[in-house]
Structures are given as C-alpha cells and as structure tokens.
Design a protein around this motif. Structure first.
Motif, PDB file in Angstrom:
ATOM      1  N   GLU A  62      10.404 -44.397  -8.349  1.00 32.51           N
ATOM      2  CA  GLU A  62      11.319 -44.316  -9.280  1.00 32.51           C
ATOM      3  C   GLU A  62      10.576 -44.439 -10.621  1.00 32.51           C
ATOM      4  N   ARG A  63       9.619 -44.980 -11.101  1.00 30.55           N
ATOM      5  CA  ARG A  63       8.896 -44.915 -12.399  1.00 30.55           C
ATOM      6  C   ARG A  63       8.390 -43.483 -12.662  1.00 30.55           C
ATOM      7  N   PHE A  64       7.918 -43.049 -11.453  1.00 29.27           N
ATOM      8  CA  PHE A  64       7.466 -41.436 -11.862  1.00 29.27           C
ATOM      9  C   PHE A  64       8.813 -40.631 -12.120  1.00 29.27           C
ATOM     10  N   SER A 285       2.639 -38.834  -4.634  1.00 34.12           N
ATOM     11  CA  SER A 285       2.478 -38.728  -3.328  1.00 34.12           C
ATOM     12  C   SER A 285       2.841 -37.330  -2.907  1.00 34.12           C
ATOM     13  N   ASP A 286       2.496 -36.631  -3.365  1.00 30.18           N
ATOM     14  CA  ASP A 286       2.917 -34.947  -3.148  1.00 30.18           C
ATOM     15  C   ASP A 286       4.364 -34.585  -3.126  1.00 30.18           C
ATOM     16  N   ASN A 287       4.954 -35.290  -4.033  1.00 31.44           N
ATOM     17  CA  ASN A 287       6.467 -35.155  -4.053  1.00 31.44           C
ATOM     18  C   ASN A 287       6.732 -34.724  -5.398  1.00 31.44           C
ATOM     19  N   SER A 288       7.780 -33.873  -5.670  1.00 24.55           N
ATOM     20  CA  SER A 288       8.329 -33.548  -6.889  1.00 24.55           C
ATOM     21  C   SER A 288       9.766 -33.754  -6.981  1.00 24.55           C
ATOM     22  N   VAL A 289      10.264 -33.926  -8.492  1.00 25.36           N
ATOM     23  CA  VAL A 289      11.646 -33.887  -8.651  1.00 25.36           C
ATOM     24  C   VAL A 289      12.325 -32.400  -8.369  1.00 25.36           C
ATOM     25  N   LEU A 290      11.454 -31.660  -8.309  1.00 29.23           N
ATOM     26  CA  LEU A 290      11.972 -30.171  -8.131  1.00 29.23           C
ATOM     27  C   LEU A 290      12.287 -29.667  -6.924  1.00 29.23           C
ATOM     28  N   ARG A 291      12.986 -28.735  -6.473  1.00 31.37           N
ATOM     29  CA  ARG A 291      13.110 -27.936  -5.082  1.00 31.37           C
ATOM     30  C   ARG A 291      12.695 -26.547  -5.619  1.00 31.37           C
ATOM     31  N   GLY A 292      12.839 -25.887  -4.423  1.00 30.43           N
ATOM     32  CA  GLY A 292      12.235 -24.594  -4.265  1.00 30.43           C
ATOM     33  C   GLY A 292      12.898 -23.725  -5.227  1.00 30.43           C
TER      34      GLY A 292
END
Length: 314
Positions: A62-64, A285-292
């Motif tokens: 959540e901080r990220f 952790s290899d996750n983004s707020v974006l989607r494809g």
C-alpha cells in the motif's frame, strides 16, 4: 471555491479498501500525505497469519501503491478494539505488533481503544498503550460509536493512567458531545467527516468556528463502507467559503496532523516538499499498479485544475 494552494493531509483513511481512481482524485485535490490506521476488515479475522499479511501490506504494497500516484503513505499499527474480544487470537496478535511498529513509515500505535467497552478491550488497549509508551510512539484512539462520551473520557483517563502525555494521543471520531472534554484535557481532537453519520463537513465548520483550530484535526476515515476519500479537501473548501481563515484551515487539514504524528520521528514535511517524480514503470514484488496496455505515467504528479481548483503545491 478552491483551497488556495493548500497542501492537505488525510491522517485517517483506509486505502486498502479504496481504488487507484481514489488515489488520483485525492492527489488532484491537494492531498500530499495520508495515514492508514490498521482496522477491522468488515468481518472477523480467524488466524494470526491474516493479521501478519495485513500489516505487511500496510508497510509494503500500500505504501508503494500510494507512491505511484504521488502521495506519501504512512500507517499506524495495532489490534483494533472489535477483534480484541477474541482473546486467544488477540494474544497471538500482540506478539506480532513489536515486529511492525519499528517499520519505516509507521507513525503510531492505532487505531486502538474501545468498541463495546468490554474487559477484553480494556486489557488489550492497556497492553498497546504500554507498547506505545515503550516505543515512544503516538497513540491513535478509536472512540466507540455507542456510549461515545463515556467511552471517550474513559479512553483518555486510561491513557493518562499509563503515563502517556496527552500531546502523544490523537483521539478520533469526535463529535459535538466530546470535543470540549478532549480539548480541555490537552489531547489531539480528530473528526471523521463521513456521509450521513459521524461528523458532516457543515458541522465541522461550526466546530472550528466555535473552538478554533488548536489541536483539531480533520480526516475522512474512508473505508469499505459508504464514505468519501475527498472529505478533507471538501471540508477545507467549505471552511474557506464560510469565512474560516486560511491559517485555521491549514492547521486543521494539514499542520496539526503533521505535528501530532510527526512525534513518531517517521513523518517529515520534507518527505513531500522535494519534487515527487513518479515512475509507474516501477514494480513492487514484481507487481505493478498498471494492467496490460496501459501507458505508465512518469514525472510530477502534482495537483492540477480539478474539482477543487488548483490546490497545491510548494
């Protein structure tokens, strides 16, 4: 009316329950920093591991996520009063708390206090007050929705019993019935601006007119229920519209929260005064707020001309 280039802080908002759209709107409305208290998720947790993962998300993902929209995220860590009544689980959670209160971005022990004002709630409230005392951290108190006045007074009296100075305690969810008691005792007096319940922004304006801005804090407590993550900027705007001074608005919607939670040593104005360049190509952790297929935003995410006018910045 806009908020005349004010920077704003929402010192009580449960962003785990909110969307990325909320983050974008909050930043455009002038919010530069938020505090997310650990709280009840709407149904009881049944395993200590769910608390561990939840606390980890507050200091991690959540901080990220907030940073990806130009907002500085802080949190408070605690066992909420509602779940303190499951004593077998509460004992295990108490062992977790010392592992998290020293984490980067943690600015207090909270939100803790009373719900039904049971013996179990009192026990774990006191234990967490001792943790706050040991770590020299501010305390964020949840006052009960039922029998609020006596519960609020009891919360303050117990914290004093444990030797915690009033200026280290933020008493939240106040209303017209409790404000004088809290201010007279020297505690920080926070108000939740919630649609149709707790404290509306019209009522908040009248409280500031009557009591001034000393030790008064405005927040949204927006969560998974019907709530508004823009309560702070909307209230700031209404205050100005109703003739409250710019300085009083700045104190209640920014400076007082910074002064109160800044006592943790974890929250500094310089955290957001330096240019806040966002790079949504980054991952956690290899996750983004974006989607494809979405284009990353890179650069300054400052407030712009939005619902509340040009609100920030430096």
């Amino acid at each position: 009316m806009d908020t005349q280039n004010l920077m704003l802080i929402d010192p009580h908002i449960h962003m785990t329950s909110r969307t990325t759209d909320d983050y974008e709107r909050m930043r455009k409305a002038g919010i530069v920093a938020i505090i997310e208290p650990a709280f009840w998720l709407g149904q009881p947790r049944t395993e200590v591991g769910s608390f561990k993962d939840y606390y980890s998300s507050l200091v991690g993902w959540e901080r990220f996520r907030a940073s990806q929209f130009g907002i500085k995220h802080y949190c408070t860590i605690g066992l909420n009063s509602k779940e303190a009544n499951n004593e077998a689980l509460a004992e295990q959670v108490m062992e977790l708390l010392p592992l998290f209160v020293y984490k980067e971005g943690v600015v207090g022990v909270g939100e803790i206090g009373y719900d039904d004002q049971t013996q179990a709630e009192d026990k774990y409230y006191r234990l967490q007050l001792e943790l706050a005392k040991e770590t020299n951290m501010p305390v964020q108190i949840h006052t009960p929705h039922r029998d609020k006045k006596s519960g609020t007074i009891r919360s303050m009296e117990v914290s004093l019993e444990h030797g915690i100075a009033p200026d280290m305690v933020i008493v939240d969810h106040n209303n017209e019935e409790t404000v004088k008691d809290v201010l007279d005792r020297g505690f920080w007096c926070a108000f939740t601006i919630y649609p149709n319940s707790k404290m509306g922004n019209e009522r908040m304006v009248e409280i500031v007119k009557q009591y001034g801005s000393e030790r008064i804090i405005v927040n949204s407590a927006a969560d998974w229920g019907i709530s508004d993550p823009l309560s702070v900027p909307k209230t700031a705007s209404l205050m100005l519209e109703r003739g409250i001074s710019l300085e009083d608005v700045r104190k209640t919607c920014y400076q007082n929260a910074l002064d109160a939670f800044g006592k943790s040593g974890q929250m500094h104005e310089s955290d957001w005064l330096t240019p806040n360049n966002v790079d949504q190509r980054e991952k956690f952790s290899d996750n983004s707020v974006l989607r494809g297929g979405q284009t990353p935003k890179v650069g300054d995410m400052g407030a712009d001309e939005g619902e509340f006018g040009s609100n920030i910045v430096r």
